[in-house]
Scaffold this active site. Structure first.
Site, PDB file in Angstrom:
ATOM      1  N   ASP A 292       8.144  10.700   8.120  1.00 44.59           N
ATOM      2  CA  ASP A 292       7.089  10.280   7.312  1.00 44.59           C
ATOM      3  C   ASP A 292       7.756  10.207   5.888  1.00 44.59           C
ATOM      4  OD1 ASP A 292       4.955   9.050   6.083  1.00 44.59           O
ATOM      5  OD2 ASP A 292       3.605  10.421   6.991  1.00 44.59           O
TER       6      ASP A 292
HETATM    7  C1  BGC Z   1       2.133   7.868   5.349  1.00 46.31           C
HETATM    8  C2  BGC Z   1       2.524   7.234   6.411  1.00 46.31           C
HETATM    9  C3  BGC Z   1       2.804   5.648   6.045  1.00 46.31           C
HETATM   10  C4  BGC Z   1       4.227   6.108   4.970  1.00 46.31           C
HETATM   11  C5  BGC Z   1       4.836   4.605   4.379  1.00 46.31           C
HETATM   12  C6  BGC Z   1       3.192   7.934   4.188  1.00 46.31           C
HETATM   13  O1  BGC Z   1       2.781   8.396   2.909  1.00 46.31           O
HETATM   14  O2  BGC Z   1       1.758   9.148   5.563  1.00 46.31           O
HETATM   15  O3  BGC Z   1       1.155   7.091   7.427  1.00 46.31           O
HETATM   16  O4  BGC Z   1       3.375   4.858   7.125  1.00 46.31           O
HETATM   17  O5  BGC Z   1       3.612   6.577   3.948  1.00 46.31           O
HETATM   18  O6  BGC Z   1       3.857   3.790   3.749  1.00 46.31           O
END
Ligand code: BGC
Length: 754
Positions: A292
């Site tokens: 993530d």
């Molecule tokens: C989120 C993810 C997301 C990623 C990219 C993160 O802050 O937890 O779910 O896919 O950002 O945008």
């Protein structure tokens, strides 16, 4: 970086790229050579730095979905093969421009473009929790299919969806992104979404790679506080939180994203148990695992490793393939390999996983095949996409309460007052995690509730408006005007709830009531004596006890997307008979949280809702939810006939068929969601009081009867025992069929004989 790409430069890149492509050794290979061989051939040509580049993902500058830390020259890094993937690069022209830079790199390995395509791309569909409320797997799949078709036409190869985290805590703002509290329902929805995103398979021009996220147990954050710790038994993890991930994998999900949280003290990124033992080991996952945003580096804050270098080592060792925006792999991975602290084989395995997807997507044949501006123009927000969004949005609306005769609205209403902070809202209808395209004028694109209802009601019906207050509703100054409108009308529709910024990532709330004085506005309108219909717009279950008791009708409209206004009007006017059912329990107060229907009985179960002495309950609150899992009303009624079981004993691999007749006994056509729950009343580990194990959504004309058949085999009776084995234990089972988890109409028993 877009600024750095002049038109002339782009043209040069394009010509250069085409030439380079025809000379590139991997591109010239015969089709007959397998993807695995092509990956290996390419891998042999790569330097260690280039390998690390394939494991590095940067965010573009159009939207930031996390804290941006990289300060360097992205374009230079792409040109030198130091970047394998991007996210947040929106539009065919921009993805093409970035790809042109990648084509200047030594090995001309194309970039992968990822994006959070969570509920639609240009055409925005309802938030995922709202879609889950439809219990309509075909339409949910279609929503993902359309999102993929649009995103792929914009140059996106990869969506960071579906989120398959089970969520039992409505304080957590990200409940809006998932399918709710139930493992069985969420697993079916995970399958539908993956199938929808990936369509006929990677390589098709209308398909994107799906990502099952966030692996794992992110939805169980203590206290509903985003990014918080998770403390959970291995059995609970396997039985409640992991099955939707397994369902996504079985449906072919090309990628997984790990999670910000720790599970029992180990951050998900650094968890070899989750990523190596379960995902890539027992489950045999061959796709790629992306971290993530920044979460590899966050293992330092967790206190799991001392610095970014140790974080990079822990993450690659534990099975995290791609580093999204931590810069930990970029800065340290090569050095770790050179020092012998990380085995090169681990890096090679991760790189293979990334390259394999690039080959499967056909990017080595044509790196620009998805970035086609003409196709983008012809595909985005096609009329049939908007129609599908409208149909799904109307079917996501849950009629929580209805006093017969109040709805639907029709020509018999000469004057309707439409009041409240969200009647004329524009972007809030899109909800959190909607893609915001830089060149779309959303004020023209989104159907407001006002314009939807105005168009749907006959011209002879006068529609009055007053805002009452804004969403935060900090004062009563506008109440008098709203009350005056109500007095002139025969019925009042009031639209309240959260704005789009109140649910979503990092949007946990400790109090989940209607914001500010909104409920006082409803009281003031109710005091006029006119029937009051309440629309609640929100990304999560809210608490609104006074309204639940006094409003004449309540429709939970969540956030419904581009067609919100039309969809709400469809339900208010009866063009669509509501048939959605809650995928989460609605508490009466925050103190009941976590609240979920499939709880254990305890040794001192409450006697109904009354507080008994020495019983498991509260002295100041009932035990039951305000609205139960599976609840939702219709403008018609359904009668359940008798339950018939074709046998009462199951042996070995036998199956049992439960049959029931359902009849529409009302005056209008409608849909019923018939729900089947099971209970194992005596087991080696105590089992929940009920667990959803099947359902059927059926459409019936007035007076029509349909016979439903549900098949039950061992798998629906099984659970993880104390030794973590998946077993069905012999003994009696209870079967319950009903219209919600709290509205069981039919009960029966059968036995499993060894
Ligand atoms: C989120 C993810 C997301 C990623 C990219 C993160 O802050 O937890 O779910 O896919 O950002 O945008």
């Amino acid at each position: 970086m877009n600024k750095g790409l002049s038109v002339a430069h782009r043209l040069v890149c394009l010509a250069g790229a085409a030439l380079a492509l025809s000379l590139a050794p991997h591109a010239a290979q015969a089709q007959a050579v397998s993807v695995a061989e092509r990956v290996d051939t390419l891998l042999k040509q790569m330097t260690l730095q280039e390998k690390v580049g394939q494991l590095t993902q940067y965010s573009g500058k159009w939207t930031a979905t996390g804290p941006v830390t990289f300060k360097g020259d992205q374009e230079d890094d792409i040109r030198h093969g130091r970047v394998g993937a991007m996210l947040n690069v929106l539009g065919a022209a921009r993805t093409r421009a970035h790809q042109q830079v990648a084509m200047q790199s030594r090995l001309k390995i194309p970039l992968l473009f990822g994006q959070d395509v969570i509920h639609g791309y240009k055409t925005t569909f309802p938030i995922p929790l709202a879609e889950a409320a439809t219990w309509d797997l075909a339409r949910i799949e279609q929503s993902a299919r359309i999102a993929a078709t649009e995103a792929a036409a914009s140059g996106i190869h990869w969506t960071f969806a579906p989120m398959v985290d089970i969520a039992r805590d409505p304080r957590w703002g990200r409940v809006m992104e998932g399918a709710g509290e139930d493992t069985w329902l969420a697993s079916r929805i995970a399958t539908a979404r993956v199938k929808g995103f990936q369509g006929t398979g990677l390589g098709a021009l209308d398909s994107v790679m799906a990502t099952a996220k966030h692996f794992a147990a992110y939805g169980a954050a203590v206290g509903g506080r985003d990014y918080n710790s998770v403390d959970m038994s291995p059995r609970q993890l396997l039985e409640t939180y992991l099955p939707p991930f397994k369902a996504a994998l079985d449906a072919g999900a090309a990628s997984f994203m790990n999670a910000f949280n720790d599970v029992n003290g180990v951050p998900a990124n650094g968890s070899a148990y989750l990523q190596r033992d379960i995902l890539k080991g027992q489950w045999g996952f061959t796709g790629l695992v992306v971290s993530d945003w920044g979460s590899i580096g966050e293992m330092v804050q967790h206190g799991f490793v001392a610095d970014d270098k140790a974080a990079a080592r822990a993450a690659i060792t534990a099975g995290s393939d791609l580093d999204m925006e931590s810069n930990a792999y970029r800065q340290h991975l090569a050095e770790l390999v050179t020092e012998g602290a990380v085995d090169l084989a681990l890096v090679d395995d991760a790189v293979r996983r990334v390259l394999r997807k690039k080959f499967e997507l056909g990017l080595f044949e044509d790196p620009y095949r998805y970035s086609n501006e003409a196709r983008e123009k012809a595909t985005l927000a096609r009329p049939e996409h908007r129609q599908a969004a409208r149909a799904l949005a109307a079917r996501s609306i849950v009629l929580l309460k209805h006093t017969p005769g109040v709805l639907p609205l029709s020509a018999r209403h000469k004057t309707v007052a439409f009041v409240g902070p969200l009647v004329k809202a524009v972007k809030d209808n899109h909800g959190a995690w909607a893609v915001t395209l830089p060149d779309v004028d959303y004020s023209q694109f989104i159907v407001t509730q006002w314009s939807g209802l105005r168009q749907a009601l006959p011209a002879t019906t006068k529609l009055l408006y007053a805002q009452g207050c804004d969403v935060r509703c900090e004062h009563r100054r506008g109440f008098a005007q709203a009350v005056a409108a109500a007095r002139q009308a025969e019925v009042v529709v009031v639209s309240v709830g959260e704005d789009a910024g109140m649910s979503g990532e990092a949007k946990s709330r400790s109090r989940i009531g209607l914001p500010g004085l909104q409920e006082d506005l409803i009281r003031a309108l109710h005091a006029t004596g006119k029937p009051v219909v309440v629309l609640v717009n929100a990304g999560r279950p809210l608490v609104f006890n006074w309204t639940a008791e006094h409003a004449h009708a309540i429709a939970y409209t969540w956030w419904l997307g581009s067609e919100a206004g039309n969809a709400i009007a469809d339900v208010l006017t009866g063009a669509v008979n509501p048939a959605a059912r809650l995928p989460m329990s609605f508490p009466r107060s925050e103190g009941q949280i976590p609240i979920y229907y499939n709880h254990l009985n305890t040794g001192r179960p409450p006697a109904g809702d009354a507080q008994g002495q020495f019983r498991s309950g509260y002295i100041d609150e009932r035990v039951s939810p305000q609205y139960a899992f599976g609840h939702g009303l219709s403008y018609t009624r359904f009668a359940y006939g008798q339950l018939h079981l074709d046998r009462t004993q199951l042996r070995g691999l036998d199956t049992l068929t439960a049959t029931v007749d359902i009849t529409n006994t009302g005056a209008v056509a409608g849909e019923e969601v018939v729900q089947l729950y099971l209970r194992d009343p005596v087991a080696s580990l105590v089992r929940p009081v009920q667990e959803l194990r099947d359902f059927a959504k059926i459409a019936l004309q007035p007076g029509e009867t349909r016979t439903l058949r549900f098949v039950i085999g061992r798998d629906k009776l099984s659970f993880f025992n104390a030794a973590l084995q998946w077993v069905a234990e012999p003994g009696e089972f209870e079967i319950m069929i009903g219209a919600s988890s709290a509205d069981i109409r039919l009960r029966g028993r059968f036995a499993l004989i060894e």
